[in-house]
Design a protein around this motif. Structure first.
Motif, PDB file in Angstrom:
ATOM      1  N   PRO A 123      -8.587 -11.055  -2.856  1.00 49.98           N
ATOM      2  CA  PRO A 123      -7.255 -10.508  -3.088  1.00 49.98           C
ATOM      3  C   PRO A 123      -6.362 -10.812  -1.893  1.00 49.98           C
ATOM      4  O   PRO A 123      -6.833 -10.934  -0.765  1.00 49.98           O
ATOM      5  CB  PRO A 123      -7.501  -8.999  -3.232  1.00 49.98           C
ATOM      6  N   ARG A 179      -2.469 -12.924  -4.826  1.00 49.01           N
ATOM      7  CA  ARG A 179      -3.605 -12.762  -5.734  1.00 49.01           C
ATOM      8  C   ARG A 179      -4.013 -11.291  -5.752  1.00 49.01           C
ATOM      9  O   ARG A 179      -5.038 -10.915  -5.215  1.00 49.01           O
ATOM     10  CB  ARG A 179      -4.787 -13.615  -5.275  1.00 49.01           C
ATOM     11  N   ARG A 180      -3.207 -10.468  -6.369  1.00 52.21           N
ATOM     12  CA  ARG A 180      -3.501  -9.039  -6.390  1.00 52.21           C
ATOM     13  C   ARG A 180      -4.471  -8.697  -7.507  1.00 52.21           C
ATOM     14  O   ARG A 180      -4.498  -9.333  -8.542  1.00 52.21           O
ATOM     15  CB  ARG A 180      -2.199  -8.257  -6.543  1.00 52.21           C
ATOM     16  N   ASN A 181      -5.255  -7.648  -7.276  1.00 45.83           N
ATOM     17  CA  ASN A 181      -6.213  -7.185  -8.269  1.00 45.83           C
ATOM     18  C   ASN A 181      -5.541  -6.421  -9.401  1.00 45.83           C
ATOM     19  O   ASN A 181      -6.031  -6.407 -10.515  1.00 45.83           O
ATOM     20  CB  ASN A 181      -7.247  -6.269  -7.612  1.00 45.83           C
ATOM     21  N   ASN A 222      -3.378  -3.705  -2.100  1.00 42.99           N
ATOM     22  CA  ASN A 222      -3.327  -2.934  -3.339  1.00 42.99           C
ATOM     23  C   ASN A 222      -2.332  -1.798  -3.168  1.00 42.99           C
ATOM     24  O   ASN A 222      -2.336  -1.102  -2.151  1.00 42.99           O
ATOM     25  CB  ASN A 222      -4.706  -2.356  -3.681  1.00 42.99           C
ATOM     26  N   ASP A 274      -5.822  -4.211   1.763  1.00 41.20           N
ATOM     27  CA  ASP A 274      -5.964  -5.452   1.003  1.00 41.20           C
ATOM     28  C   ASP A 274      -4.751  -5.750   0.140  1.00 41.20           C
ATOM     29  O   ASP A 274      -4.783  -6.652  -0.695  1.00 41.20           O
ATOM     30  CB  ASP A 274      -7.227  -5.397   0.131  1.00 41.20           C
ATOM     31  N   LEU A 321     -11.768  -1.820  -7.039  1.00 38.12           N
ATOM     32  CA  LEU A 321     -10.964  -2.707  -6.199  1.00 38.12           C
ATOM     33  C   LEU A 321     -11.872  -3.662  -5.444  1.00 38.12           C
ATOM     34  O   LEU A 321     -12.853  -3.237  -4.827  1.00 38.12           O
ATOM     35  CB  LEU A 321     -10.155  -1.886  -5.184  1.00 38.12           C
ATOM     36  N   ARG A 322     -11.554  -4.931  -5.495  1.00 37.61           N
ATOM     37  CA  ARG A 322     -12.252  -5.924  -4.682  1.00 37.61           C
ATOM     38  C   ARG A 322     -11.582  -5.933  -3.320  1.00 37.61           C
ATOM     39  O   ARG A 322     -10.365  -5.991  -3.230  1.00 37.61           O
ATOM     40  CB  ARG A 322     -12.172  -7.295  -5.342  1.00 37.61           C
TER      41      ARG A 322
END
Length: 136
Positions: free
Chosen positions: A69, A73-75, A126, A124, A13-14
């Motif tokens: 993210p 703009r999801r990972n 996620n 973030d 995960l970023r």
């Protein structure tokens, strides 16, 4: 020959704030820091038999992934971790105590079949699915 997948090995995960992400994954979900590669901006966390890798978007690896993210703009869509035991009341109380909005519990299909699960969101954006044992 075919590839036989046994389980999730790791997810990467970023993240926009490494300390905040560590608080969520270690402080809330109970992962343990296993390895750090500061030159890459990478922290690897032990999550049962799997790893969750956190990559700082400002580090060497993180910069390779483009924009940060966020809500648009999801990972990834989500990843799922198996929780044992799945004590809904205890999980819900723990999440609330850590300012995490617990989702509704529903029966969903996973690697072991249908069982209880709930979706939560990390700092973030996620989505993490917490999955219990299959129904008998």
């Amino acid at each position: 020959m075919s590839i036989q997948i046994r389980e999730i090995d790791h997810v990467v995960l970023r993240v926009t704030d490494l300390d905040r992400a560590l608080q969520f994954y270690c402080g809330v979900l109970g992962c343990n820091e296993e390895r750090r590669a500061a030159e890459l901006g990478l922290v690897q966390l032990r999550a049962g038999r799997s790893l969750v890798d956190l990559v700082d978007i400002n580090g060497k690896l993180g910069q390779m992934g483009g924009g940060a993210p966020g809500p648009d703009r999801r990972n990834m869509d989500h990843f799922c971790v198996r929780v044992d035991p799945f004590d809904e009341a205890a999980i819900r109380a723990h999440l609330i105590a850590n300012d995490i909005d617990p989702g509704d519990v529903a029966t969903r299909y996973g690697a072991e079949g249908n069982g209880p699960s709930m979706y939560i969101t990390d700092p973030d954006g996620n989505v993490v699915e917490l999955k219990g044992a299959p129904e008998s």
